[in-house]
Design a protein around this motif. Structure first.
Motif, mmCIF file in Angstrom:
data_model
loop_
_atom_site.group_PDB
_atom_site.id
_atom_site.type_symbol
_atom_site.label_atom_id
_atom_site.label_comp_id
_atom_site.label_asym_id
_atom_site.label_seq_id
_atom_site.Cartn_x
_atom_site.Cartn_y
_atom_site.Cartn_z
ATOM 1 N N SER A 1 -2.466 -51.071 -10.183
ATOM 2 C CA SER A 1 -2.468 -49.951 -11.117
ATOM 3 C C SER A 1 -2.194 -50.488 -12.514
ATOM 4 C CB SER A 1 -1.430 -48.900 -10.733
ATOM 5 O OG SER A 1 -0.128 -49.398 -10.914
ATOM 6 N N ARG A 2 -2.588 -49.694 -13.473
ATOM 7 C CA ARG A 2 -2.347 -50.038 -14.867
ATOM 8 C C ARG A 2 -2.193 -48.734 -15.635
ATOM 9 N NH1 ARG A 2 -5.247 -53.404 -19.408
ATOM 10 N NH2 ARG A 2 -3.698 -52.956 -21.005
ATOM 11 N N SER A 3 -1.189 -48.688 -16.470
ATOM 12 C CA SER A 3 -1.034 -47.528 -17.346
ATOM 13 C C SER A 3 -1.228 -47.993 -18.782
ATOM 14 C CB SER A 3 0.333 -46.876 -17.162
ATOM 15 O OG SER A 3 1.359 -47.765 -17.498
ATOM 16 N N VAL A 4 -1.876 -47.134 -19.557
ATOM 17 C CA VAL A 4 -2.167 -47.447 -20.952
ATOM 18 C C VAL A 4 -1.832 -46.219 -21.783
ATOM 19 C CG1 VAL A 4 -3.979 -48.035 -22.606
ATOM 20 C CG2 VAL A 4 -4.016 -49.044 -20.324
ATOM 21 N N ARG A 5 -1.072 -46.437 -22.826
ATOM 22 C CA ARG A 5 -0.753 -45.353 -23.754
ATOM 23 C C ARG A 5 -2.006 -45.034 -24.565
ATOM 24 N NH1 ARG A 5 4.272 -44.079 -23.637
ATOM 25 N NH2 ARG A 5 4.427 -43.155 -25.708
ATOM 26 N N TRP A 6 -2.156 -43.787 -24.954
ATOM 27 C CA TRP A 6 -3.347 -43.362 -25.694
ATOM 28 C C TRP A 6 -3.539 -44.187 -26.966
ATOM 29 C CZ3 TRP A 6 -6.533 -40.894 -22.841
ATOM 30 C CH2 TRP A 6 -6.065 -40.026 -21.848
ATOM 31 N N ASN A 7 -2.446 -44.539 -27.635
ATOM 32 C CA ASN A 7 -2.575 -45.279 -28.893
ATOM 33 C C ASN A 7 -2.935 -46.750 -28.682
ATOM 34 O OD1 ASN A 7 -0.128 -46.285 -28.038
ATOM 35 N ND2 ASN A 7 1.033 -45.601 -29.819
ATOM 36 N N GLU A 8 -3.017 -47.200 -27.434
ATOM 37 C CA GLU A 8 -3.427 -48.563 -27.128
ATOM 38 C C GLU A 8 -4.935 -48.682 -26.897
ATOM 39 O OE1 GLU A 8 -0.947 -49.305 -23.719
ATOM 40 O OE2 GLU A 8 0.611 -50.210 -24.942
ATOM 41 N N ASP B 1 -28.391 -42.431 -11.529
ATOM 42 C CA ASP B 1 -27.640 -43.079 -12.593
ATOM 43 C C ASP B 1 -26.167 -42.741 -12.441
ATOM 44 O OD1 ASP B 1 -29.799 -44.225 -13.921
ATOM 45 O OD2 ASP B 1 -30.076 -42.518 -15.246
ATOM 46 N N MET B 2 -25.313 -43.549 -13.050
ATOM 47 C CA MET B 2 -23.880 -43.270 -13.057
ATOM 48 C C MET B 2 -23.364 -43.435 -14.483
ATOM 49 S SD MET B 2 -20.828 -44.996 -10.806
ATOM 50 C CE MET B 2 -21.167 -46.656 -11.363
ATOM 51 N N LEU B 3 -22.778 -42.366 -15.031
ATOM 52 C CA LEU B 3 -22.182 -42.437 -16.361
ATOM 53 C C LEU B 3 -20.910 -43.260 -16.320
ATOM 54 C CD1 LEU B 3 -22.462 -38.781 -17.681
ATOM 55 C CD2 LEU B 3 -23.696 -40.779 -18.507
ATOM 56 N N CYS B 4 -20.725 -44.095 -17.347
ATOM 57 C CA CYS B 4 -19.548 -44.954 -17.429
ATOM 58 C C CYS B 4 -18.925 -44.867 -18.821
ATOM 59 C CB CYS B 4 -19.929 -46.409 -17.178
ATOM 60 S SG CYS B 4 -20.678 -46.718 -15.575
ATOM 61 N N LEU B 5 -17.649 -45.117 -18.879
ATOM 62 C CA LEU B 5 -16.912 -45.270 -20.128
ATOM 63 C C LEU B 5 -16.192 -46.605 -20.064
ATOM 64 C CD1 LEU B 5 -15.209 -41.772 -20.492
ATOM 65 C CD2 LEU B 5 -17.025 -42.690 -21.936
ATOM 66 N N SER C 1 -7.772 -56.406 -23.295
ATOM 67 C CA SER C 1 -8.289 -56.115 -21.961
ATOM 68 C C SER C 1 -9.179 -54.873 -22.018
ATOM 69 C CB SER C 1 -7.141 -55.929 -20.974
ATOM 70 O OG SER C 1 -6.380 -54.791 -21.324
ATOM 71 N N GLN C 2 -9.845 -54.596 -20.920
ATOM 72 C CA GLN C 2 -10.724 -53.431 -20.849
ATOM 73 C C GLN C 2 -10.762 -52.903 -19.431
ATOM 74 O OE1 GLN C 2 -14.261 -55.286 -22.398
ATOM 75 N NE2 GLN C 2 -14.998 -55.849 -20.386
ATOM 76 N N PHE C 3 -11.229 -51.660 -19.306
ATOM 77 C CA PHE C 3 -11.343 -51.029 -17.997
ATOM 78 C C PHE C 3 -12.550 -50.110 -18.029
ATOM 79 C CE2 PHE C 3 -10.308 -48.325 -14.396
ATOM 80 C CZ PHE C 3 -9.650 -49.189 -13.531
ATOM 81 N N GLU C 4 -13.375 -50.173 -17.001
ATOM 82 C CA GLU C 4 -14.534 -49.298 -16.908
ATOM 83 C C GLU C 4 -14.221 -48.118 -15.995
ATOM 84 O OE1 GLU C 4 -18.993 -50.378 -16.317
ATOM 85 O OE2 GLU C 4 -18.189 -49.784 -14.347
ATOM 86 N N PHE C 5 -14.396 -46.933 -16.541
ATOM 87 C CA PHE C 5 -14.285 -45.704 -15.764
ATOM 88 C C PHE C 5 -15.696 -45.225 -15.470
ATOM 89 C CE2 PHE C 5 -10.587 -45.868 -18.556
ATOM 90 C CZ PHE C 5 -9.549 -45.611 -17.677
ATOM 91 N N ASN C 6 -15.876 -44.509 -14.355
ATOM 92 C CA ASN C 6 -17.188 -43.918 -14.096
ATOM 93 C C ASN C 6 -17.025 -42.544 -13.468
ATOM 94 O OD1 ASN C 6 -17.465 -44.037 -11.065
ATOM 95 N ND2 ASN C 6 -17.125 -46.209 -11.491
ATOM 96 N N GLU C 7 -18.103 -41.802 -13.496
ATOM 97 C CA GLU C 7 -18.058 -40.406 -13.071
ATOM 98 C C GLU C 7 -17.806 -40.210 -11.578
ATOM 99 O OE1 GLU C 7 -21.752 -38.388 -13.837
ATOM 100 O OE2 GLU C 7 -22.900 -40.158 -13.271
ATOM 101 N N GLU C 8 -17.826 -41.276 -10.807
ATOM 102 C CA GLU C 8 -17.522 -41.187 -9.378
ATOM 103 C C GLU C 8 -16.024 -41.256 -9.107
ATOM 104 O OE1 GLU C 8 -19.917 -40.532 -7.101
ATOM 105 O OE2 GLU C 8 -21.283 -40.444 -8.813
#
Length: 140
Positions: free
Chosen positions: A46-53, A68-72, A80-87
């Motif tokens: 798990s990882r938590s990230v504050r909004w201002n980060e 298709d799958m939408l991603c953010l 660092s980075q993290f990919e979120f997706n609509e699934e």
């Protein structure tokens, strides 16, 4: 047992138990977002990230051949980075929270269509960049 064989066995057992893929969950809190995962190999975290980060957010689609799958892709101030997706569980809660917590982040209704259409195209868009942060290749 070697690591590759162990991973294969763990994946096979998870699939036989009915899991279709890695599991991800998103939990939105007033001060942060928490990402949790469990892979088919049994690795969890798990990882938590504050909004201002959050330094930038790019949206795009992945071509899954029949859909298709939408991603953010969220990049964080530590690089660092993290990919979120609509699934992922709670995708809509995350999307709604981004426009509340990130200054200038557009509402879902404003960016969904230009990314979703046409089908099977990446349609990458920068949705947010925190002032003072540098934009780099979104997939690096």
């Amino acid at each position: 047992m070697n690591n590759s064989l162990s991973r294969f066995m763990n994946r096979t057992i998870a699939i036989l138990k009915g899991r279709k893929g890695d599991d991800y969950a998103i939990t939105v809190h007033p001060d942060e977002v928490v990402m949790e995962w469990l892979t088919l190999e049994g690795e969890s975290g798990s990882r938590s990230v504050r909004w201002n980060e959050i330094s930038s957010v790019v949206t795009y689609k992945r071509d899954l051949y029949t859909s298709d799958m939408l991603c953010l892709l969220c990049k964080f101030s530590d690089g660092s980075q993290f990919e979120f997706n609509e699934e992922m569980s709670c995708w809509q809660s995350l999307v709604d929270a981004l426009s509340l917590h990130l200054p200038g982040f557009p509402a879902y209704s404003e960016w969904w269509h230009p990314v979703a259409v046409p089908a099977f195209s990446t349609n990458e868009r920068l949705l947010f960049q925190r002032e003072g942060s540098q934009l780099s290749d979104p997939h690096s």
